[in-house]
Design a protein around this motif. Sequence first.
Motif, mmCIF file in Angstrom:
data_model
loop_
_atom_site.group_PDB
_atom_site.id
_atom_site.type_symbol
_atom_site.label_atom_id
_atom_site.label_comp_id
_atom_site.label_asym_id
_atom_site.label_seq_id
_atom_site.Cartn_x
_atom_site.Cartn_y
_atom_site.Cartn_z
ATOM 1 N N UNK A 156 3.849 9.346 -9.994
ATOM 2 C CA UNK A 156 2.951 9.171 -11.409
ATOM 3 C C UNK A 156 2.292 10.652 -11.529
ATOM 4 N N UNK A 157 1.732 11.193 -10.402
ATOM 5 C CA UNK A 157 1.218 12.341 -10.414
ATOM 6 C C UNK A 157 2.199 13.678 -10.599
ATOM 7 N N UNK A 158 3.330 13.224 -9.927
ATOM 8 C CA UNK A 158 4.225 14.389 -10.087
ATOM 9 C C UNK A 158 5.026 14.460 -11.463
ATOM 10 N N UNK A 159 4.933 13.193 -11.870
ATOM 11 C CA UNK A 159 5.598 13.150 -13.408
ATOM 12 C C UNK A 159 4.411 13.863 -14.417
ATOM 13 N N UNK A 160 3.157 13.555 -14.376
ATOM 14 C CA UNK A 160 2.258 14.125 -15.028
ATOM 15 C C UNK A 160 2.151 15.722 -14.534
ATOM 16 N N UNK A 161 2.291 16.154 -13.471
ATOM 17 C CA UNK A 161 2.336 17.441 -13.359
ATOM 18 C C UNK A 161 3.379 18.145 -13.874
ATOM 19 N N UNK A 162 4.771 17.616 -14.115
ATOM 20 C CA UNK A 162 5.885 18.216 -14.588
ATOM 21 C C UNK A 162 5.511 18.314 -16.136
ATOM 22 N N UNK A 163 5.228 17.123 -16.648
ATOM 23 C CA UNK A 163 4.608 16.962 -17.918
ATOM 24 C C UNK A 163 3.612 18.302 -18.406
ATOM 25 N N UNK A 164 2.713 18.276 -17.473
ATOM 26 C CA UNK A 164 1.615 19.379 -17.782
ATOM 27 C C UNK A 164 2.427 20.739 -17.751
ATOM 28 N N UNK A 165 3.285 20.967 -16.519
ATOM 29 C CA UNK A 165 3.671 22.220 -16.780
ATOM 30 C C UNK A 165 4.697 22.439 -17.988
ATOM 31 N N UNK A 210 0.955 -1.351 0.033
ATOM 32 C CA UNK A 210 -0.007 -0.076 -0.040
ATOM 33 C C UNK A 210 0.860 1.223 -0.114
ATOM 34 N N UNK A 211 1.755 1.257 0.578
ATOM 35 C CA UNK A 211 2.809 2.297 0.906
ATOM 36 C C UNK A 211 3.487 2.517 -0.373
ATOM 37 N N UNK A 212 3.918 1.388 -1.363
ATOM 38 C CA UNK A 212 4.558 1.654 -2.341
ATOM 39 C C UNK A 212 3.325 2.182 -3.335
ATOM 40 N N UNK A 213 2.454 1.766 -3.415
ATOM 41 C CA UNK A 213 1.195 2.261 -4.543
ATOM 42 C C UNK A 213 0.968 3.719 -4.039
ATOM 43 N N UNK A 214 0.970 4.081 -2.902
ATOM 44 C CA UNK A 214 0.751 5.354 -2.707
ATOM 45 C C UNK A 214 2.137 6.133 -3.123
ATOM 46 N N UNK A 215 3.443 5.589 -2.817
ATOM 47 C CA UNK A 215 4.436 6.441 -3.333
ATOM 48 C C UNK A 215 4.470 6.176 -5.096
ATOM 49 N N UNK A 216 4.114 5.271 -5.576
ATOM 50 C CA UNK A 216 3.791 5.203 -7.079
ATOM 51 C C UNK A 216 2.781 6.165 -7.436
ATOM 52 N N UNK A 217 1.682 6.161 -6.915
ATOM 53 C CA UNK A 217 0.715 7.219 -7.215
ATOM 54 C C UNK A 217 1.372 8.627 -7.219
ATOM 55 N N UNK A 218 2.025 9.059 -6.093
ATOM 56 C CA UNK A 218 2.569 10.365 -6.011
ATOM 57 C C UNK A 218 3.761 10.610 -7.004
#
Length: 126
Positions: A14-23, A4-12
């Motif tokens: 992925x979200x950060x990468x998506x945010x960087x890509x969006x920026x 669960x912790x890894x999934x949470x970390x993976x989600x973060x």
Amino acid sequence: MKNARNTDHSDRRTAAAAARTALLNAYRNAKIAGEADRLARQAERMAVAAAREERRVERERVKRSEADRRATEAAEQLTAADAAVRADTEARETAERNRIALVLEDEAARKAERDRRYANRKARRA
């Protein structure tokens, strides 16, 4: 729990990468959209610079023509002053020659009168 912790970390991540890509995409889109504005501002700056240079060239031309006019005026005034001095000097020399000629005439007339008196005196004695 670990998973669960890894999934949470993976989600973060992925979200950060998506945010960087969006920026990055937003930056690229803003750059492309702003390109027209940038080109317009650059063209405006170039037009202002060209107008400024044109005004500077015109000021230089006016300064040169004014300097030429002043130099011509100064030369004319100098020529006129030289002519006036020359005329004044010539008039003085002419007046001096006339005075000298008058003195010489008077001197000659006095000598002639003296010689006439002397001749009359000699004639009376003889």
